[in-house]
Design an enzyme around this catalytic site. Structure first.
Site, PDB file in Angstrom:
ATOM      1  N   HIS A  18     -92.547   4.312  72.026  1.00 46.15           N
ATOM      2  CA  HIS A  18     -93.598   3.354  71.675  1.00 46.15           C
ATOM      3  C   HIS A  18     -93.302   1.996  72.295  1.00 46.15           C
ATOM      4  CE1 HIS A  18     -90.643   2.869  68.433  1.00 46.15           C
ATOM      5  NE2 HIS A  18     -91.091   1.652  68.266  1.00 46.15           N
ATOM      6  N   HIS A  25     -92.621  -1.068  71.257  1.00 43.28           N
ATOM      7  CA  HIS A  25     -91.784  -2.147  70.727  1.00 43.28           C
ATOM      8  C   HIS A  25     -90.651  -2.474  71.708  1.00 43.28           C
ATOM      9  CE1 HIS A  25     -93.097  -1.623  66.283  1.00 43.28           C
ATOM     10  NE2 HIS A  25     -93.861  -2.459  66.940  1.00 43.28           N
ATOM     11  N   ASP A  43     -87.571  -3.139  71.366  1.00 40.42           N
ATOM     12  CA  ASP A  43     -86.271  -2.489  71.236  1.00 40.42           C
ATOM     13  C   ASP A  43     -86.338  -1.024  71.685  1.00 40.42           C
ATOM     14  OD1 ASP A  43     -87.834  -1.918  69.024  1.00 40.42           O
ATOM     15  OD2 ASP A  43     -86.124  -1.582  67.709  1.00 40.42           O
ATOM     16  N   HIS A  44     -87.504  -0.631  72.196  1.00 41.95           N
ATOM     17  CA  HIS A  44     -87.616   0.724  72.733  1.00 41.95           C
ATOM     18  C   HIS A  44     -88.060   0.739  74.196  1.00 41.95           C
ATOM     19  CE1 HIS A  44     -87.126   2.992  68.901  1.00 41.95           C
ATOM     20  NE2 HIS A  44     -87.403   1.797  68.428  1.00 41.95           N
ATOM     21  N   HIS A  68     -95.995   4.933  62.573  1.00 40.29           N
ATOM     22  CA  HIS A  68     -95.230   3.738  62.936  1.00 40.29           C
ATOM     23  C   HIS A  68     -96.076   2.623  63.555  1.00 40.29           C
ATOM     24  CE1 HIS A  68     -91.805   1.309  63.723  1.00 40.29           C
ATOM     25  NE2 HIS A  68     -92.050   1.274  65.008  1.00 40.29           N
ATOM     26  N   ASP A  92     -89.243   5.801  66.421  1.00 37.22           N
ATOM     27  CA  ASP A  92     -89.509   5.314  65.065  1.00 37.22           C
ATOM     28  C   ASP A  92     -90.712   6.062  64.525  1.00 37.22           C
ATOM     29  OD1 ASP A  92     -87.498   3.648  65.638  1.00 37.22           O
ATOM     30  OD2 ASP A  92     -88.692   1.810  65.739  1.00 37.22           O
ATOM     31  N   GLU A 136     -84.415   8.480  63.824  1.00 39.57           N
ATOM     32  CA  GLU A 136     -84.107   7.106  63.430  1.00 39.57           C
ATOM     33  C   GLU A 136     -83.679   7.111  61.967  1.00 39.57           C
ATOM     34  OE1 GLU A 136     -86.220   4.495  61.528  1.00 39.57           O
ATOM     35  OE2 GLU A 136     -88.247   5.273  61.714  1.00 39.57           O
ATOM     36  N   HIS A 183     -80.389   4.300  65.280  1.00 41.70           N
ATOM     37  CA  HIS A 183     -81.317   3.269  64.837  1.00 41.70           C
ATOM     38  C   HIS A 183     -81.187   3.021  63.334  1.00 41.70           C
ATOM     39  CE1 HIS A 183     -85.131   1.083  64.416  1.00 41.70           C
ATOM     40  NE2 HIS A 183     -85.185   1.016  65.710  1.00 41.70           N
TER      41      HIS A 183
END
Lengths: 768, 676
Positions: free
Chosen positions: B67, B69, B71-72, B156, B177, B202, B414
């Site tokens: 996805h 975000h 941090d991904h 998510h 996530d 996660e 995670h």
């Protein structure tokens, strides 16, 4: 057996046990599936079917397994005497709850419940344990990823009759309850497995009612149907879940929740707590009030029981914080509003209610207004001296309202609900009275205007306007008269402003911009006043015409040569209109009108240059006095509501340049007489307008209200990727000829606009 | 073969998710995130561990992004444009649409506001996204000849997906996530049940169990409504995508239901743009939004308007959504400064705030003064409400997913280390699945399913395609025998399982436990269909691997089959000899056999008694007239009464039919006695 084929059916009838078996055991999977799915259509022994179905639950093909399980579910109607057979089938189905395929798990759930119930009926001594076991297994399926599996699981839970309380409580808590941790529970099982069981059950219903699919939520509500009777503790927990479902988006979920609640109430286990009430307080109170009116005896009983709870505990101070107490009070006061006077509601409750006037009147706003409630409460609590209570009338800050209400007590004393209609009547009468007073008072401002005290005049007008503002629009019978008066006040304000601009010496040369703007507004306002109201009397019309004359003269006095001719033409038209009216009424014209007529006849042939000198405009204006306007109560305000739904800059209407585009309009017309003509005006760039005739007669409805959808064509779509068109509805004024629009087949007369202009977003359609 | 799992990021921490998995020789990178807490080299995963020579193109088969975000996905432009990865990148359509917005936003904040050196440029982002192959949910993508991937809905955030990857028979799922309970605007995660060797999940909320979402929603709405009713203003700092939409839908619904008229404002910019994306990507939202879409787009908020900066000080109650979520800078901070000093106002806080932000300061205790910098101090009088709407699953959700998928191994990423340890233990003890929680830059190796290509004999195929189920009726009278038959069956079941895998031992233990428990209350009637069990895999050096039917094995090996049979020989009385002595011995034998056959058929109605001329057969039991002088199975040597027709009858049977055999013998005895 999708198609009825006679030949096929005859062949089917020939299939006996032996050939059925040999076909089933053949290598063709599709034949096998088909045969299992249609096994009931053959005349086979149930014991043979049972064997075949149970055997094929081991088939490697999921659809065969599913068909076999479905077959077993439908076999559940037959009576099997052999306990080991039933148990074997039930246990096999439990195994298949872990199948890889969704459809198999779904079918297995149905077999588990059907054969599980059969097994319980067969061996009643194990019933409790079996039901617990089935419950645990079904609950573990409520967290399946497949929606149908979850629905089936809840549908199956609905069929269970008894489940241990511990398991039930665990099913409404996502955390594992302490009873399952080590301690011996009522559930018959070894301690090691207890926690594992609890994990399977944990929060099954919480997840169920949170589910994304309404089908699951509905089934979950339904599944509680039988279980809530089993334990009061569980019923309490389940109730919280069900109350949340009353606000669900889906109607079917809400209905199911209500049905379950109803069943709960019927089984005497509905214990509603305050915490459950997620409704708005005013909604609850309003419902209670209505209930009280319809169920007098119930109210009587309840109040007798709870009157002690209502009474404040601490001495001297009234604190009705609890919603429950307020609810009782509302219930109590609802009773006396009905006919039955035998009820004995302690008068002190009414005085308690008076202290809560703000909250109660907020809740009962749709039934009666604050002052009515207050008067009613005071009347019923009259046996107690108000001073004794030392109350602080919350929300009744306006002394005038308070005073008048108290005075009105004799009139409202015998208050019933129909009397509230009377109250509305009273309010209407108040409105028309104050309109009349204001119109009487407003003529006093003319001397002020003439003497140049603009400030004072405007202040008076503002006061008048505020006085009218008290009477809300919408509910009033005299809306037309109110709207007329407000418009009239607005016009007087404009006249006053223009007048003072004209007479102010200092600001010469006049601020032509402002002057022209105000005059334009004044003319438009007068046009609206004359055309947008039906039921005008001759006097009213004459009054408006005189004001129009004044406006014309004001425009002439501006000294702008270019528009003199038109203004003059208008002047004579209006003057002759007045004359015509007066003739009909056999009345004498006012000095002002006489003066104007005299000047006009003196003028003879009109030449622009000679104009200013030959007409003594000042003299004419001086002779004008603002007469008293007698307003008719029957006035109706012509207006329209125009909505273009689902259109904004992100969602434009699409068009092809050069081709017409239809604009879908939702229209409500108020008080448009059938003989009047309506036009749409669509402007694209503030310069060019297009007019479309609105043939509203063909669309039904009555003169008062017409509501319909109408698609307005817009012809001149430009070569632009997007643009904004402005659309509004205009009423043809029968008295003024249009000057610009005739050539395009538009309206013959000027338009008075009867709704707000709306923006329409249009965008060129893209190829590909 | 093994699955090697190298955790480059999000190992025992939250941030820079990046896991490189090698399955049967194929190497996949799942997510390529950045750590928002660091500004030095630790912000990116240590890519050099994948390939020391930086030859990423030959080493990696593909990159999968779950996805949008940061941090991904945050390190992706860096990895492709700066490190030079050129291979395929897979992500869902919405992720592809929204990724450039978040990446560019982040880049701008870093470069323009904090004045840092640029890690990647806007062109880099655009170039990087050109390499992306968008995928749809449940669409199977053949990355190359052996590698298959498939996306599943993860909840998510808009476009979030779990990814399934399969090489040969080894399969795994990487969740990214996800959320197991539905939101108002997004659905719950949804995946099929599959045979998995590995699940990487996660574990943000590894120990939290949340209450019903309705209670949480109610609490929030109550706080907002109370604040507005008493004339206050509500500031909701959020990220532009995700929670903002969730809360907008929630408030819009509530406003509608309660007929409220307070204005709800959305600060212009990203949120307005984001709402537009949500409107377009309806098919990725929750069931409810999809259902109502035909009549109304749920993201066409009726009560939500754009906010103008000039309205900050306008009087009257209102609700305002402002970015960024942690009140670190920008518009939300600006509004906070103005609104915080009033007791009437309410500030809501997101579930998580980075240390150092105003949001974090508000979360830790209830300060009355906040020092913004050396000269600015904010007087905080307003109410603070902590939001409890997280788009991450709680620990029960993780357990539910693991239980549903029942993979052979689980790896947790995670999350926070101590909490992960708790969850790891639970997965191991409650579900019996080995679980790992590697730290960053650690590799976990697990054995995977080995796939072997084998030819199948026609007999095996025949046996497989023909149903062959048997019913096993356990006799509950003799517990010893029941146990015996059970053990026999279990060992045969066990034989086909490969025992090299340590997990299998565990499984076996579990199975044992299950068997024991089912033994005590298991059903008397059981069904089995052993057609695949009857197969035997033959691997010979230098020859192709073959799957045979078990009957073919002896043939292949050139061996005889050995059976252990039990035998018993006893005399039976057949009436007087006079009536039958006229007959020859052969017809006498057949008469006796048919008499016995009749008798047994009537006694054992549920068994098939076959008369085969020479002997009778019931299941594995054979019964014949014994004419031997010295039968070794005889317990009574001679016939006492010579005048009656006493004949020796010899039975033999396999161990499986022990009970039945003795039943038959007792019937024979009765026959003997009955006719005297």
């Amino acid at each position: 057996m999708a198609e009825p084929d006679l030949e096929l059916i005859s062949t089917i009838n020939e299939i006996d046990d032996q050939s059925f078996l040999s076909l089933c055991f053949g290598p063709s999977v599709s034949t096998r599936t088909w045969l299992l799915n249609n096994a009931e259509k053959f005349q086979l022994r149930p014991s043979l079917l049972f064997t075949v179905f149970l055997g094929f639950t081991k088939d490697p093909y999921p659809y065969v397994r599913k068909a076999a399980l479905d077959g077993l579910s439908s076999l559940g109607n037959n009576v099997f005497e052999d306990g080991s057979m039933i148990e074997g089938c039930y246990c096999r189905a439990i195994e298949l709850l872990n199948d890889m395929e969704d459809c198999v798990r779904s079918a297995a759930i149905r077999v588990v419940i059907t054969w599980g119930l059969m097994l319980a009926a067969h061996s009643p001594e194990r019933k409790q344990q079996l039901f617990d076991e089935i419950f645990v297994n079904l609950c573990s399926m409520t967290r399946d990823m497949n929606m149908k599996v979850r629905v089936n699981a809840f549908d199956a839970i609905r069929r269970l009759e008894i489940v241990s309380e511990d398991l039930l409580l665990q099913s409404v808590s996502k955390r594992v309850l302490s009873i399952f941790k080590g301690k011996k529970s009522l559930v018959q099982c070894s301690t090691d497995q207890l926690e594992l069981l609890a994990l399977n059950v944990a929060g099954a219903f919480v997840h169920g009612i949170e589910d994304e699919f309404y089908q699951v939520r509905r089934s979950a509500c339904d599944a509680l149907f039988n279980l809530i009777i089993l334990s009061t503790k569980f019923a309490g927990e389940a109730l919280s879940l069900l109350m949340d479902m009353l606000n669900d988006d889906s109607v079917s979920v809400r209905l199911q929740a209500l049905e379950t609640l109803h069943h709960m109430a019927m089984s005497n286990c509905l214990k509603l707590q305050e915490a459950h009430m997620h409704m708005d307080e005013s909604d609850v109170l309003s419902v209670l009030f209505h209930m009280g009116q319809n169920h007098l005896n119930m109210v009587d009983c309840i109040i007798k029981d709870v009157s002690e709870q209502i009474d404040p505990k601490s001495e001297g101070k009234l604190e009705f914080d609890s919603v429950k107490v307020i609810a009782y009070i509302v219930l109590a006061i609802s009773a006396l509003a009905s006919d039955n006077h035998t009820l004995r509601i302690p008068p002190r409750i009414f005085s308690y209610a008076a202290t809560l006037l703000g909250r109660i009147s907020h809740a009962l706003g749709d039934i009666m207004d604050q002052s009515t409630i207050f008067a009613y409460l005071l009347h019923n609590s009259k046996h107690i001296g108000l001073s004794d209570l030392g109350f602080n009338s919350e929300g009744v800050s306006c002394s005038a309202t308070c005073g008048s209400s108290v005075n009105d007590i004799p009139a409202i004393a015998s208050l019933k609900i129909p009397a509230m209609i009377h109250e509305q009547q009273q309010k209407d009468d108040d409105a028309i009275e104050s309109v009349k007073t204001i119109l009487l008072k407003v003529q006093d401002i003319w001397p002020l205007i003439q003497s140049g005290v603009l400030h004072e005049a405007l202040r008076t007008l503002r006061f008048c306007k505020e006085a009218l503002g008290v009477f809300t629009y919408g509910t009033n019978k005299y809306n037309g008269a109110l709207a007329f008066t407000l418009q009239y006040l607005k016009i007087l304000k404009l006249v006053a402003k223009v007048w003072s601009l004209m007479s102010s010496k200092r600001s010469y040369p006049r601020r032509t911009g402002e002057w022209g703007f105000l005059l334009g507004k004044l003319e438009r306002g007068l046009k609206e006043l004359r055309s947008r109201f039906t039921g005008l009397t001759k006097e009213e019309e004459q009054h408006i015409l005189e004001l129009m004359l004044v406006t014309c003269i004001l425009r002439l006095s501006n000294g702008e040569v270019c528009c003199h001719l038109t203004a003059l033409r208008k002047l004579s038209t209006i003057a002759s209109n007045i004359q015509h009216l007066l003739k009909e009424e056999c009345k004498e014209p006012s000095t002002f009108v006489c003066e104007v007529q005299r000047s006009l006849s003196n003028l003879g042939t009109i030449t622009p240059k000679s104009l200013c000198s030959s007409l003594d405009l000042r003299e004419m204006l001086k002779s004008f006095t603002l007469g008293h306007l007698e307003i008719s109560e029957e006035l109706k305000h012509i207006k329209a509501e125009l909505v273009i739904s689902d259109n904004n800059y992100e969602k434009p209407l699409y068009f092809v340049p050069g081709l017409p585009v239809g604009i879908p309009c939702q229209i409500i017309l108020h008080n448009v007489p059938s003989e009047r003509k309506l036009w749409f005006r669509i402007t694209m760039d503030n310069v060019t307008s297009q007019f479309v005739f609105l043939d509203f007669l063909s669309l039904g409805g009555c003169d008062e209200v017409r509501e319909f959808m109408y698609t307005v064509p817009f012809y001149r779509t430009p070569k632009a990727s997007s643009f904004i068109a402005r659309i509004c509805i205009g009423l043809e004024c029968w008295f003024e000829n249009a000057e610009v629009n005739e050539r395009r087949g538009g309206p013959k007369c000027d338009l008075a606009y009867i709704c707000k202009e709306k923006e329409v977003y249009l965008s060129m359609i893209h190829k590909g | 073969m093994a699955i090697d799992c190298l955790v480059l990021g999000a190992g025992q921490e939250v941030g820079k998710s990046c896991v490189v998995v090698t399955i049967n020789g194929k190497r996949i990178m799942f997510d390529c995130g950045m750590h928002l807490g660091y500004v030095d080299h630790r912000r990116y995963p240590d890519f050099s561990r994948i390939s020391a020579s930086h030859d990423y193109n030959n080493v990696l088969s593909c990159i999968i992004i779950t996805h949008f975000h940061l941090d991904h996905i945050g390190a992706l432009p860096y990895f492709t444009e700066v490190c030079g990865y050129n291979g395929p990148i897979y992500m869902t359509y919405p992720t592809m649409a929204l990724a450039p917005i978040t990446l560019e936003d982040y880049r701008k904040v870093m470069v323009d506001r904090r004045g840092e050196a640029e890690q990647f440029t806007n062109d880099h982002i655009m170039e990087c996204l050109k390499k992306v192959v968008p995928v749809d949910l449940k669409q199977t993508i053949q990355v190359d000849e052996d590698l298959q991937i498939r996306a599943y809905y993860a909840g998510h955030v808009l476009g979030a997906a779990m990814f399934y990857a399969k090489v040969g028979d080894a399969a795994m799922v990487y969740t990214g996530d996800y959320n197991m309970t539905p939101d108002r605007h997004l659905g719950a995660a949804q995946i099929d049940r599959m045979q998995l060797d590995l699940l990487i999940t996660e574990s943000t909320y590894a120990t939290t169990i949340r209450d019903s979402k309705y209670a949480r929603e109610r609490e929030f709405l109550k706080a907002v409504h109370n604040c507005l009713a008493s004339g206050g203003k509500v500031l909701i700092p959020t990220f532009a995508l995700g929670r903002a939409q969730e809360l907008c839908v929630l408030l819009d619904d509530y406003w509608e239901r309660m007929n409220l008229k307070f204005p709800i404002y959305v600060s212009a910019g990203l949120t307005v743009q984001a709402n537009m994306y949500y409107k377009m990507l309806i098919s990725w939202t929750s069931q409810k939004v999809k259902e109502t879409y035909t009549t109304r787009n749920a993201f066409d908020f009726k009560n939500v308007q754009k906010f103008d900066r000039s309205m900050i000080d306008a009087p009257g109650p209102c609700v305002l959504f402002a970015t960024p979520g942690m009140i670190s800078s920008g518009f939300s901070l600006e509004v906070f400064k103005r609104w915080a000093p009033s007791k009437l106002n309410l500030i809501t806080l997101p579930g998580y705030c980075v240390a150092g932000t105003v949001g974090h300061k508000l979360m830790s205790g209830k300060p009355t003064k906040i020092d913004l910098d050396k000269v600015t101090q904010i007087d905080v009088q307003c109410q603070v409400h902590q939001l409890a709407f997280s788009p991450h699953t709680d620990s029960k959700g993780i357990m539910d997913l693991v239980k549903f998928l029942s993979p052979k191994h689980v790896i947790l990423v995670h999350g926070e280390k101590p909490k992960m340890a708790v969850l790891k233990e639970r997965i191991h003890s409650e579900l019996g699945i080995p679980c790992h929680d590697p730290a960053n830059n650690e590799t976990v190796s697990i054995s995977s399913t080995l796939s072997v290509k084998a030819e199948a004999s026609s007999m095996f195929i025949q046996s497989c395609s023909t149903p062959n189920f048997k019913f096993l009726k356990r006799n509950l009278i003799d517990p010893d025998l029941k146990d015996l038959s059970y053990k026999a069956e279990r060992t045969s079941n066990m034989l086909i399982r490969e025992c090299s895998n340590p997990h299998f031992k565990h499984l076996k233990r579990n199975l044992d436990a299950k068997f024991d428990s089912s033994l005590s209350c298991g059903p008397a009637l059981q069904v089995s269909d052993d057609r695949v069990n009857e197969g035997i895999l033959v691997m010979e050096n230098g020859k192709k691997t073959k799957a045979l039917h078990q009957d073919e094995l002896l043939l292949l090996l050139g061996q005889q089959e050995h059976e252990v049979r039990f035998a018993h020989c006893r005399p039976i009385y057949f009436g007087s000899l006079d009536e039958i002595h006229v007959m020859d011995s052969l017809s006498r034998k057949s008469l006796w056999l048919s008499q016995l056959s009749f008798k047994l058929s009537t006694e054992l109605s549920d068994r098939n008694v076959q008369n085969l001329g020479e002997y009778l057969q019931v299941e594995s039991i054979t019964l014949s007239i014994c004419s031997k002088e010295n039968c070794p199975y005889r317990t009574i040597d001679r016939i006492k009464n010579e005048s009656t027709a006493m004949v020796f009858c010899c039975c033999s049977w396999l161990v499986a039919d022990e009970i039945l055999a003795w039943k038959i013998i007792s019937i024979l005895e009765k026959h003997d006695l009955g006719s005297t």
